[in-house]
Design an enzyme around this catalytic site. Sequence first.
Site, PDB file in Angstrom:
ATOM      1  CG  HIS A   1      -3.929   5.288  -3.928  1.00  0.00           C
ATOM      2  ND1 HIS A   1      -2.917   5.911  -4.606  1.00  0.00           N
ATOM      3  CD2 HIS A   1      -3.454   5.079  -2.671  1.00  0.00           C
ATOM      4  CE1 HIS A   1      -1.868   6.056  -3.816  1.00  0.00           C
ATOM      5  NE2 HIS A   1      -2.164   5.568  -2.629  1.00  0.00           N
TER       6      HIS A   1
ATOM      7  CG  HIS B   1       0.965  11.338   0.273  1.00  0.00           C
ATOM      8  ND1 HIS B   1       2.267  11.595  -0.066  1.00  0.00           N
ATOM      9  CD2 HIS B   1       0.838   9.984   0.208  1.00  0.00           C
ATOM     10  CE1 HIS B   1       2.905  10.470  -0.332  1.00  0.00           C
ATOM     11  NE2 HIS B   1       2.057   9.467  -0.174  1.00  0.00           N
TER      12      HIS B   1
HETATM   13  O1  G3P Z   1      -1.819   2.634   1.670  1.00  0.00           O
HETATM   14  C1  G3P Z   1      -1.301   2.331   0.439  1.00  0.00           C
HETATM   15  C2  G3P Z   1      -0.568   3.468  -0.207  1.00  0.00           C
HETATM   16  O2  G3P Z   1      -1.340   4.625  -0.127  1.00  0.00           O
HETATM   17  C3  G3P Z   1       0.783   3.698   0.394  1.00  0.00           C
HETATM   18  O3  G3P Z   1       1.535   4.664  -0.282  1.00  0.00           O
HETATM   19  O4  G3P Z   1       2.512   6.890  -0.576  1.00  0.00           O
HETATM   20  O5  G3P Z   1       0.357   6.355  -1.663  1.00  0.00           O
HETATM   21  O6  G3P Z   1       0.463   6.659   0.792  1.00  0.00           O
HETATM   22  P1  G3P Z   1       1.192   6.209  -0.425  1.00  0.00           P
HETATM   23 MG    MG Z   2      -1.616   6.205   1.312  1.00  0.00          MG
END
Ligand code: G3P
Ligand code: MG
Length: 258
Positions: free
Chosen positions: A10, A52
């Site tokens: 992630h 982000h």
């Molecule tokens: O794509 C999955 C996840 O990354 C979505 O949430 O806020 O971490 O971008 P976020």
């Molecule tokens: Mg994400």
Amino acid sequence: MWFYPKIIAHRGGGTLAPENTIAALQCGLSHGFHAVEFDVMLSADGVPVLMHDPHFGRTVRGEGQVALTSAADLGKLDAGAWFDARFSGEPVPAYEQAVHFCKSNGIWMNVEIKPAPGHEVETGRVVGEVTRRLFAKEIAAAERSASQGNASGLPLFSSFSFDALGQAAKAAPEIPRGFLLDTISPDWQERLEALGAIALHTNHKKLSREQAAEVKRAGYGLFCYTVNDPERARELLAWGVDAFCTDRIDLIGHDFAA
Ligand code: G3P
Ligand code: MG
């Protein structure tokens, strides 16, 4: 249904590196991950960058906004120091740089299109156009083999924004799409159909076994975010969840599902 890796780092390197940086991608790679998720937003001059939050303050210092700052100025910001002094000076990468890094290292990408509020249409369109250019060879190869992107190294788009994903679909119809829903809504299947999406991406904390079975019965890929507990990860895989991203690349290895 799901032609991609099952365990995905992630934001590049999860909690082990400053998110959405080349250092994060390097970190994921050093842990054996050849699959990443990262977030892409547009600069003021329409250049996709890895970011982000629409506002500065968390991963970069100051009070600005990504959508009001040029890519050149974003590239000068320090996106590493907030995380640890050893990452000081790590820049905000352009999307194109991240794609180059991933392609040269054999890393598959889940590109989350993360528009700043009010910039959904433009962000989806530009990310689609840029991706189509960067993956022209892979798109041609996928067309030749009539595959669905599995062997051809195409990335997978995802977005919480229906409008952004719809624009990406118009600009780059060959790049597969997953629709992100924090909570699965009653009309989830209509929305996926309207986008021509192949997968539903959802928050594992709100997913039930019954919902997972329903998505799989309907023939879609099912991706969860963000799974950091190995026991929960095993449960989700047993429910038929195809893939998930994790922040704990130290606890949940790239080969966890093997
Ligand atoms: O794509 C999955 C996840 O990354 C979505 O949430 O806020 O971490 O971008 P976020
Ligand atoms: Mg994400």
